[in-house]
Design an enzyme around this catalytic site. Structure first.
Site, PDB file in Angstrom:
ATOM      1  N   TYR A  86     -60.163-104.219  92.547  1.00  7.96           N
ATOM      2  CA  TYR A  86     -60.872-103.099  91.917  1.00  7.96           C
ATOM      3  C   TYR A  86     -62.294-102.999  92.463  1.00  7.96           C
ATOM      4  O   TYR A  86     -62.748-101.922  92.870  1.00  7.96           O
ATOM      5  CB  TYR A  86     -60.890-103.301  90.405  1.00  7.96           C
ATOM      6  CG  TYR A  86     -61.707-102.296  89.646  1.00  7.96           C
ATOM      7  CD1 TYR A  86     -61.292-100.965  89.535  1.00  7.96           C
ATOM      8  CD2 TYR A  86     -62.890-102.664  89.009  1.00  7.96           C
ATOM      9  CE1 TYR A  86     -62.047-100.032  88.835  1.00  7.96           C
ATOM     10  CE2 TYR A  86     -63.638-101.752  88.297  1.00  7.96           C
ATOM     11  CZ  TYR A  86     -63.218-100.436  88.209  1.00  7.96           C
ATOM     12  OH  TYR A  86     -63.970 -99.523  87.507  1.00  7.96           O
ATOM     13  N   LYS A  92     -63.905 -99.971  94.758  1.00  7.21           N
ATOM     14  CA  LYS A  92     -65.009 -99.159  94.245  1.00  7.21           C
ATOM     15  C   LYS A  92     -66.223 -99.224  95.176  1.00  7.21           C
ATOM     16  O   LYS A  92     -67.005 -98.271  95.257  1.00  7.21           O
ATOM     17  CB  LYS A  92     -65.383 -99.606  92.833  1.00  7.21           C
ATOM     18  CG  LYS A  92     -64.299 -99.347  91.793  1.00  7.21           C
ATOM     19  CD  LYS A  92     -63.915 -97.867  91.704  1.00  7.21           C
ATOM     20  CE  LYS A  92     -64.690 -97.146  90.643  1.00  7.21           C
ATOM     21  NZ  LYS A  92     -64.253 -95.738  90.493  1.00  7.21           N
TER      22      LYS A  92
END
Length: 310
Positions: free
Chosen positions: A198, A202
């Site tokens: 994640y 990002k």
């Protein structure tokens, strides 16, 4: 980390003297200076979490003309629309259930926007995201299933790219003023092995915002927002001991950014935290720009000049 204070994730990232964990007057969407009257906004990930509980109602309170609500769950989108119309029944809505990684579906969405409103959208809030392949037992990254790991990049990077591609393409010209807001995370620049896929995905989306600003910075306002620590269904159990920020804190900041590009334009290509005091950021505008702060960079001393002798 068991001995960390409950407000650790606010104070450890503190960039302004004042910090907030809930919406405050300057970013209040009902503040006339944050009006979105006449604007059409697209919000992805609008059916749950920060989108449904923070960004969507904030845009409704800011008096946006049209709201395009995007997510995979049509039933949840209808719930979000119900709240919008309860806040302001004059808002025109368009609900589109789709997968943000499906290019054909996204392209068709922009045709629907043109048909529904007779014009292009002014604002894109890229909020849709997933956090897959999290290792709750520890930072054993090699144990993550490859396909689960890659899902983060499909949604958080490819999905963001596809939406920005068609959002910009739908503008009358590349020089048409518009705003893109990327909902980011502190994991994009900190090290969280428990959520590595994640965080790295990002970071990629954050850097893409920098590229967008470099390419279209004259007219396109591109700002990344770290929403703070908000309790959602993506929140890792590790973080539940800490203070949570409200979804409306992020929602209010999004309206502030989108309402006036001249006011917020110095933040284009940069990342800010919803916890920071926006008035202090504005006061430090010259310094932030001069030092190119709030950007991702490689730390070190570079250039051949440092090795040259007098």
């Amino acid at each position: 980390m068991a001995d960390l204070a409950s407000d650790y994730f606010v104070t450890s990232l503190q960039y302004t003297k004042k910090t907030y964990q809930d919406v405050y007057p300057v970013i209040d969407p009902t503040n006339p200076s944050n009006s979105l009257a006449g604007r059409i906004a697209i919000i992805t990930g609008a059916s749950r979490g920060i989108g449904a509980r923070g960004i969507v109602p904030s845009f409704a309170r800011a008096g946006v003309h049209g709201l395009v609500l995007v997510a995979r769950d049509e039933a949840k989108l209808k719930e979000a629309e119900h709240e919008v119309l309860a806040i302001n029944p004059k808002i025109e809505t368009l609900l589109v259930a789709l997968d943000v990684t499906n290019e054909a579906a996204v392209g068709q969405l922009f045709d629907k926007i043109q048909a529904r409103f007779g014009r292009h959208a002014d604002i894109l809030v890229s909020n849709a995201a997933i956090s897959a392949a999290t290792n709750e037992g520890g930072p054993t990254l090699h144990e993550a299933p490859v396909d689960e790991w890659w899902k983060n990049f499909e949604v958080n990077v490819k999905g963001f790219f596809v939406f920005t591609k068609y959002f910009i393409s739908a503008l009358p010209s590349p020089t048409t003023p518009a705003t893109i807001i990327n909902i980011s995370t502190s994991g994009a620049w900190l090290v969280y092995p428990l959520a590595a896929a994640y965080s790295v995905s990002k970071l990629a989306s954050q850097q893409y915002c920098t590229m967008l600003h470099a390419a279209y910075g004259g007219t396109l306002n591109v700002v990344s927002i770290h929403p703070g620590l908000v309790e959602t269904d993506m929140t890792h159990p590790f973080f539940r001991k800490f203070d949570f920020d409200t979804p409306t804190l992020t929602g209010g900041l999004c309206t502030w950014v989108a309402a006036d590009a001249e006011r917020s334009g110095f933040l284009s290509g940069r990342v800010i935290s919803a916890n920071w005091d926006i008035e202090e950021l504005v006061a430090r505008k010259s310094d932030i720009v001069a030092k190119n702060e709030l950007t991702m960079d490689l730390v070190g001393t570079f250039g051949k000049e440092q090795f040259e002798t007098a």
